[in-house]
Write a protein that holds these residues in place. Structure first.
Motif, PDB file in Angstrom:
ATOM      1  N   THR A   2       0.928  -1.324  -0.098  1.00  0.00           N
ATOM      2  CA  THR A   2       0.010  -0.053   0.039  1.00  0.00           C
ATOM      3  C   THR A   2       0.935   1.057   0.201  1.00  0.00           C
ATOM      4  OG1 THR A   2       0.094   0.087   2.504  1.00  0.00           O
ATOM      5  CG2 THR A   2      -1.971  -1.215   1.455  1.00  0.00           C
ATOM      6  N   GLU A   3       0.200   2.266  -0.634  1.00  0.00           N
ATOM      7  CA  GLU A   3       1.030   3.763  -0.363  1.00  0.00           C
ATOM      8  C   GLU A   3       0.021   4.508   0.520  1.00  0.00           C
ATOM      9  OE1 GLU A   3       3.839   4.180  -4.039  1.00  0.00           O
ATOM     10  OE2 GLU A   3       1.969   5.653  -3.995  1.00  0.00           O
ATOM     11  N   CYS A  42       2.215  -1.569   7.168  1.00  0.00           N
ATOM     12  CA  CYS A  42       0.500  -1.314   6.763  1.00  0.00           C
ATOM     13  C   CYS A  42      -0.109  -2.624   6.034  1.00  0.00           C
ATOM     14  CB  CYS A  42       0.338  -0.210   5.758  1.00  0.00           C
ATOM     15  SG  CYS A  42      -1.226   0.106   5.185  1.00  0.00           S
ATOM     16  N   THR A  43      -1.190  -3.018   6.638  1.00  0.00           N
ATOM     17  CA  THR A  43      -1.715  -4.268   5.959  1.00  0.00           C
ATOM     18  C   THR A  43      -2.932  -3.906   5.130  1.00  0.00           C
ATOM     19  OG1 THR A  43      -3.390  -4.318   7.831  1.00  0.00           O
ATOM     20  CG2 THR A  43      -1.444  -5.574   8.185  1.00  0.00           C
ATOM     21  N   GLY A  44      -3.170  -2.401   5.064  1.00  0.00           N
ATOM     22  CA  GLY A  44      -4.203  -2.148   3.902  1.00  0.00           C
ATOM     23  C   GLY A  44      -5.723  -2.151   4.712  1.00  0.00           C
ATOM     24  N   CYS A  45      -5.795  -2.220   5.955  1.00  0.00           N
ATOM     25  CA  CYS A  45      -7.012  -2.608   6.510  1.00  0.00           C
ATOM     26  C   CYS A  45      -8.105  -1.310   6.402  1.00  0.00           C
ATOM     27  CB  CYS A  45      -6.838  -3.053   8.121  1.00  0.00           C
ATOM     28  SG  CYS A  45      -6.548  -1.372   9.032  1.00  0.00           S
ATOM     29  N   ARG A  46      -7.559  -0.416   5.995  1.00  0.00           N
ATOM     30  CA  ARG A  46      -8.431   0.799   5.691  1.00  0.00           C
ATOM     31  C   ARG A  46      -8.998   1.463   7.136  1.00  0.00           C
ATOM     32  NH1 ARG A  46      -8.094   2.159   0.439  1.00  0.00           N
ATOM     33  NH2 ARG A  46      -7.732   0.450  -1.009  1.00  0.00           N
ATOM     34  N   LEU A  47      -8.932   0.937   8.249  1.00  0.00           N
ATOM     35  CA  LEU A  47      -9.449   1.461   9.530  1.00  0.00           C
ATOM     36  C   LEU A  47      -8.863   2.798   9.562  1.00  0.00           C
ATOM     37  CD1 LEU A  47      -9.224  -1.444  11.746  1.00  0.00           C
ATOM     38  CD2 LEU A  47     -11.340  -0.250  10.836  1.00  0.00           C
ATOM     39  N   GLU A  61      -3.561   0.791  -2.986  1.00  0.00           N
ATOM     40  CA  GLU A  61      -2.962  -0.420  -3.183  1.00  0.00           C
ATOM     41  C   GLU A  61      -2.109  -0.345  -4.278  1.00  0.00           C
ATOM     42  OE1 GLU A  61      -3.521  -3.446  -1.521  1.00  0.00           O
ATOM     43  OE2 GLU A  61      -5.469  -2.856  -0.328  1.00  0.00           O
ATOM     44  N   VAL A  62      -0.861  -0.505  -4.198  1.00  0.00           N
ATOM     45  CA  VAL A  62       0.024  -0.837  -5.543  1.00  0.00           C
ATOM     46  C   VAL A  62       0.723  -1.974  -5.557  1.00  0.00           C
ATOM     47  CG1 VAL A  62       0.460   1.765  -5.272  1.00  0.00           C
ATOM     48  CG2 VAL A  62       1.894   0.382  -3.687  1.00  0.00           C
TER      49      VAL A  62
END
Ligand code: SF4
Ligand code: SF4
Ligand code: SF4
Lengths: 68, 282
Positions: A2-3, A42-47, A61-62
């Motif tokens: 992720t970025e 970062c796991t990209g959970c978007r919390l 997401e990259v």
């Protein structure tokens, strides 16, 4: 991967992203602003995106992180 | 778990980004409710042209000004009444009311209970941050007893409304409660409320650090502290079913508290109109 980006003009340094990121990606800067310290965790959970009251966090997401 | 829509998508599709930053204080709960509403709308793939937000006066009502969606920003407390009128004229629309506790329960308390009683097919989301934020921190009908506010500097003695119970009593057919902290659950609750065919009521326990937190530190002073307090003091409705009244005191019970089907008002009234158009009294 992720970025993470923070819209600095919208962020009000409330600290919610810092406090509740499950991976502790953010730390607090000198002016209480969130610093993206360990983006690789970062796991990209978007919390953080969802809890930011100012709509200021953007997770993308990259394929692979570009080298700054 | 349903998919979370990327914030970049939400910003592009729904926001007029030139209106940002918001007017809210750091750590305010209004933004979280905004996220939940937009995530639910996008997840359900609602036609944006068929969604109308009706916003009340107060900090929370200011969310809609940042969006590309149609909105009505109406007189203090009157959002459910205006939404009722709109639903009667345009039953094809998805109408979502966003209010704060002062707007919904005090100034507009009458409109709220009658919208619930009629079972009009609108969704009403009330941010309960226990205070009149925008007008300077006066107590509202949901402010907990003993709270310090600008209009109760020595502590409040008025018992608060329990909004969800009030709505059950008034005849709402869907009643739910969420918190700002439990944002994933909140999106689900908004979705369920929108899908409900009758009057759906959703209470969101939300932080107001500026007007409530600073004066009542036991529930947290800052935004993060107040969310932490919500995390520690919330109990799901499932778990609450096995708890005593005593152990539930002071807890926030979250989830769907009531969900039943009754005739929706605008549809029922359309039949009255048909009868009248045929002429003569039936
Ligand atoms: S949650 Fe949002 S407003 Fe608060 S510090 Fe993080 S980026 Fe800034
Ligand atoms: S997406 Fe999740 S893991 Fe990544 S920074 Fe945000 S809260 Fe932390
Ligand atoms: S006064 Fe309270 S509700 Fe209003 S913007 Fe500030 S924190 Fe939010």
């Amino acid at each position: 991967m992720t970025e993470i980006s923070i819209q600095r003009k919208w962020c009000k340094s409330c600290g919610i992203c810092v406090e509740f990121c499950p991976k502790k990606v953010f730390t607090v800067g000198e002016l209480n602003e969130p610093i993206i310290s360990t983006p690789d965790a970062c796991t990209g959970c978007r919390l953080c995106e969802l809890r930011c009251p100012e709509f200021a966090v953007i997770i993308t997401e990259v394929e692979e992180r570009s080298h700054e | 778990m349903a998919k979370i829509i990327p914030q970049a998508t939400i910003l592009e599709k729904y926001f007029v980004t030139s209106t940002l930053p918001t007017q809210w204080c750091p750590g305010c709960g209004a933004g979280g409710i905004g996220h939940a509403v937009l995530q639910a709308i996008e997840r359900m793939q609602l036609d944006p042209k068929k969604v109308v937000l009706v916003s009340g006066i107060g900090c929370n009502g200011h969310f809609t000004r940042h969006l590309r969606l149609d909105d009505l920003h109406v007189l203090h407390g009157r959002a459910p009444a205006v939404a009722t009128g709109l639903k009667m004229a345009r039953p094809d629309l998805e109408i979502i009311v966003i209010q704060g506790d002062g707007d919904a329960a005090s100034i507009g308390g009458n409109h709220l209970i009658h919208a619930a009683r009629r079972n009009i097919g609108i969704t009403t989301i009330v941010s309960n941050n226990y205070i009149y934020g925008r007008t300077g921190g006066q107590y509202s009908p949901t402010t907990p007893k003993k709270s310090i506010s600008t209009s109760s500097p020595f502590g409040l003695e008025d018992p608060p409304f329990e909004l969800c119970n009030l709505m059950v009593g008034a005849g709402a057919t869907f009643v739910a409660r969420g918190t700002s902290y439990h944002i994933i659950q909140l999106i689900d609750l908004v979705e369920r409320a929108i899908k409900h065919p009758g009057f759906a009521f959703l209470e969101v326990i939300a932080p107001c650090p500026t007007s409530y937190g600073r004066k009542n530190p036991e529930t947290g002073i800052t935004g993060p502290q107040m969310l932490q307090w919500q995390k520690e003091n919330s109990v799901s409705i499932k778990k609450a079913a096995h708890m005593s009244e005593e152990s539930l005191r002071g807890k926030i019970v979250t989830g769907i508290l009531l969900d039943r089907i009754e005739p929706e008002y605008s549809a029922a009234y359309a039949k009255v109109r048909q009868r009248a158009q045929k002429g003569g009294l039936a």
